[in-house]
Motif scaffolding. Sequence first.
Motif, PDB file in Angstrom:
ATOM      1  N   PHE A 176       0.807  -1.212   0.000  1.00  0.00           N
ATOM      2  CA  PHE A 176       0.000   0.000   0.000  1.00  0.00           C
ATOM      3  C   PHE A 176       0.842   1.264   0.000  1.00  0.00           C
ATOM      4  O   PHE A 176       0.370   2.321  -0.399  1.00  0.00           O
ATOM      5  N   SER A 177       2.079   1.188   0.476  1.00  0.00           N
ATOM      6  CA  SER A 177       2.907   2.395   0.549  1.00  0.00           C
ATOM      7  C   SER A 177       4.382   2.015   0.498  1.00  0.00           C
ATOM      8  O   SER A 177       4.768   0.901   0.845  1.00  0.00           O
ATOM      9  N   LEU A 178       5.199   2.984   0.066  1.00  0.00           N
ATOM     10  CA  LEU A 178       6.649   2.820   0.001  1.00  0.00           C
ATOM     11  C   LEU A 178       7.309   4.049   0.609  1.00  0.00           C
ATOM     12  O   LEU A 178       6.790   5.161   0.496  1.00  0.00           O
ATOM     13  N   ALA A 179       8.464   3.856   1.228  1.00  0.00           N
ATOM     14  CA  ALA A 179       9.248   4.969   1.766  1.00  0.00           C
ATOM     15  C   ALA A 179      10.720   4.607   1.655  1.00  0.00           C
ATOM     16  O   ALA A 179      11.085   3.428   1.622  1.00  0.00           O
ATOM     17  N   ARG A 180      11.568   5.633   1.611  1.00  0.00           N
ATOM     18  CA  ARG A 180      13.016   5.433   1.572  1.00  0.00           C
ATOM     19  C   ARG A 180      13.624   6.260   2.687  1.00  0.00           C
ATOM     20  O   ARG A 180      13.229   7.401   2.899  1.00  0.00           O
ATOM     21  N   ASP A 181      14.612   5.685   3.404  1.00  0.00           N
ATOM     22  CA  ASP A 181      15.261   6.439   4.469  1.00  0.00           C
ATOM     23  C   ASP A 181      16.502   7.144   3.941  1.00  0.00           C
ATOM     24  O   ASP A 181      16.864   7.005   2.773  1.00  0.00           O
ATOM     25  N   SER A 182      17.165   7.911   4.792  1.00  0.00           N
ATOM     26  CA  SER A 182      18.326   8.694   4.361  1.00  0.00           C
ATOM     27  C   SER A 182      19.512   7.816   3.964  1.00  0.00           C
ATOM     28  O   SER A 182      20.390   8.268   3.241  1.00  0.00           O
ATOM     29  N   GLY A 183      19.528   6.570   4.417  1.00  0.00           N
ATOM     30  CA  GLY A 183      20.588   5.642   4.043  1.00  0.00           C
ATOM     31  C   GLY A 183      20.314   4.910   2.739  1.00  0.00           C
ATOM     32  O   GLY A 183      21.137   4.124   2.275  1.00  0.00           O
ATOM     33  N   GLY A 184      19.141   5.145   2.143  1.00  0.00           N
ATOM     34  CA  GLY A 184      18.798   4.521   0.872  1.00  0.00           C
ATOM     35  C   GLY A 184      18.019   3.225   0.999  1.00  0.00           C
ATOM     36  O   GLY A 184      17.704   2.604  -0.014  1.00  0.00           O
ATOM     37  N   TYR A 185      17.705   2.792   2.219  1.00  0.00           N
ATOM     38  CA  TYR A 185      16.907   1.574   2.384  1.00  0.00           C
ATOM     39  C   TYR A 185      15.452   1.865   2.035  1.00  0.00           C
ATOM     40  O   TYR A 185      14.936   2.941   2.326  1.00  0.00           O
TER      41      TYR A 185
END
Length: 84
Positions: A30-39
């Motif tokens: 339902f959703s996607l996110a990326r953190d500052s480390g690229g994960y």
Amino acid sequence: MLLLVCSSGMIIGQTDLWVPTNAPEGGFIFSLARDSGGYMYAGTSQGIYRTTDDGSTWGLCSRDVSPRQEALMVDPAGNILAGG
């Protein structure tokens, strides 16, 4: 299940910006996110999954969430924020 990841940069002369990857074994995404480390994180009907290798493999991060994660983000401290 198939997850497609889009390149964040513009590539001149290339028309295929979406590439297939392995998807997490967590039902619908339902959703996607990326953190500052690229994960990358995926909010699914079975929990939140994370990939550290651009979608080749996924691991379950949390199952203690509502059944439908329609909003997902990671703050600068690395906390995963999810809402359904």
